[in-house]
Design an enzyme around this catalytic site. Sequence first.
Site, PDB file in Angstrom:
ATOM      1  N   SER A   1     -11.471   0.385   9.387  1.00 26.85           N
ATOM      2  CA  SER A   1      -9.943   1.175  10.272  1.00 26.85           C
ATOM      3  C   SER A   1     -10.444   2.946  11.238  1.00 26.85           C
ATOM      4  O   SER A   1     -10.589   2.748  11.793  1.00 26.85           O
ATOM      5  CB  SER A   1      -9.065   1.753   8.546  1.00 26.85           C
ATOM      6  OG  SER A   1      -7.651   2.185   9.663  1.00 26.85           O
TER       7      SER A   1
ATOM      8  N   ASP B   1      -2.612  -7.461  13.019  1.00 32.99           N
ATOM      9  CA  ASP B   1      -2.989  -5.925  12.891  1.00 32.99           C
ATOM     10  C   ASP B   1      -2.390  -5.612  12.857  1.00 32.99           C
ATOM     11  O   ASP B   1      -1.716  -5.420  13.957  1.00 32.99           O
ATOM     12  CB  ASP B   1      -4.653  -5.445  12.677  1.00 32.99           C
ATOM     13  CG  ASP B   1      -5.323  -4.771  11.829  1.00 32.99           C
ATOM     14  OD1 ASP B   1      -4.433  -3.507  11.611  1.00 32.99           O
ATOM     15  OD2 ASP B   1      -6.394  -3.922  11.673  1.00 32.99           O
TER      16      ASP B   1
ATOM     17  N   HIS C   1      -4.839  -5.695   8.068  1.00 35.91           N
ATOM     18  CA  HIS C   1      -6.017  -4.803   8.392  1.00 35.91           C
ATOM     19  C   HIS C   1      -7.077  -4.962   7.428  1.00 35.91           C
ATOM     20  O   HIS C   1      -7.656  -4.781   7.975  1.00 35.91           O
ATOM     21  CB  HIS C   1      -4.600  -3.739   8.293  1.00 35.91           C
ATOM     22  CG  HIS C   1      -5.414  -2.321   8.373  1.00 35.91           C
ATOM     23  ND1 HIS C   1      -6.136  -2.212   9.905  1.00 35.91           N
ATOM     24  CD2 HIS C   1      -6.070  -1.310   8.334  1.00 35.91           C
ATOM     25  CE1 HIS C   1      -6.388  -1.286  10.003  1.00 35.91           C
ATOM     26  NE2 HIS C   1      -6.673   0.044   8.921  1.00 35.91           N
TER      27      HIS C   1
END
Length: 190
Positions: A47, A132, A164
């Site tokens: 991320s 996501d 995600h």
Amino acid sequence: VFYLFINLFINLLIHLQIYIFGVKACAEFLVSEGYASSQGIVVNSASAGGLMVGDALNKRPDLFGAAILRVPFLDLLSTMTDPSLPLTAHEQDEWGDANDPRALERMARLCPYQQLKPREYPPMLITASMHDDRVPLWGPLKYAAKLRTCSQQDVIVRVDDGGHFTRSTHDIADEIAFMYHALNLQKFSQ
């Protein structure tokens, strides 16, 4: 083999430079103190950690034997200039308003995608997820496509059907296999 796991959620922009410096400084320390060779360090991010690791890879690609970027946030500039994306307005407090020229310039400097240039990057495994809601599918794919024009090293892209932070034992096995291959560890298994 040292495996640096960077999974940082950034709350304040001022801390980002410290985190970015930390990834590079940690790898430099491991090499300078003889704990690892640069070719034995695999850096792994997820991320927003992609910003820090992407910056370290752009500044010192020679410090890493390989990199794993899981659903990485790498295109800060494009994301923050697109108000149709779900998190753009929410994240203006962190990154600044893209309508402010100074904030836009700062975003461009911090953006790993914008800073890619022809050089030898380490082999990379980049993952993206179809559903996501934080890092759009196109972000990691766009980065991988540009990276392939900049470097002769392997750039492997894996797209999954999850969200995600969807990650299975199969995904972890893929990452271990990638590290094994990227670091040429088969010579040690005989």
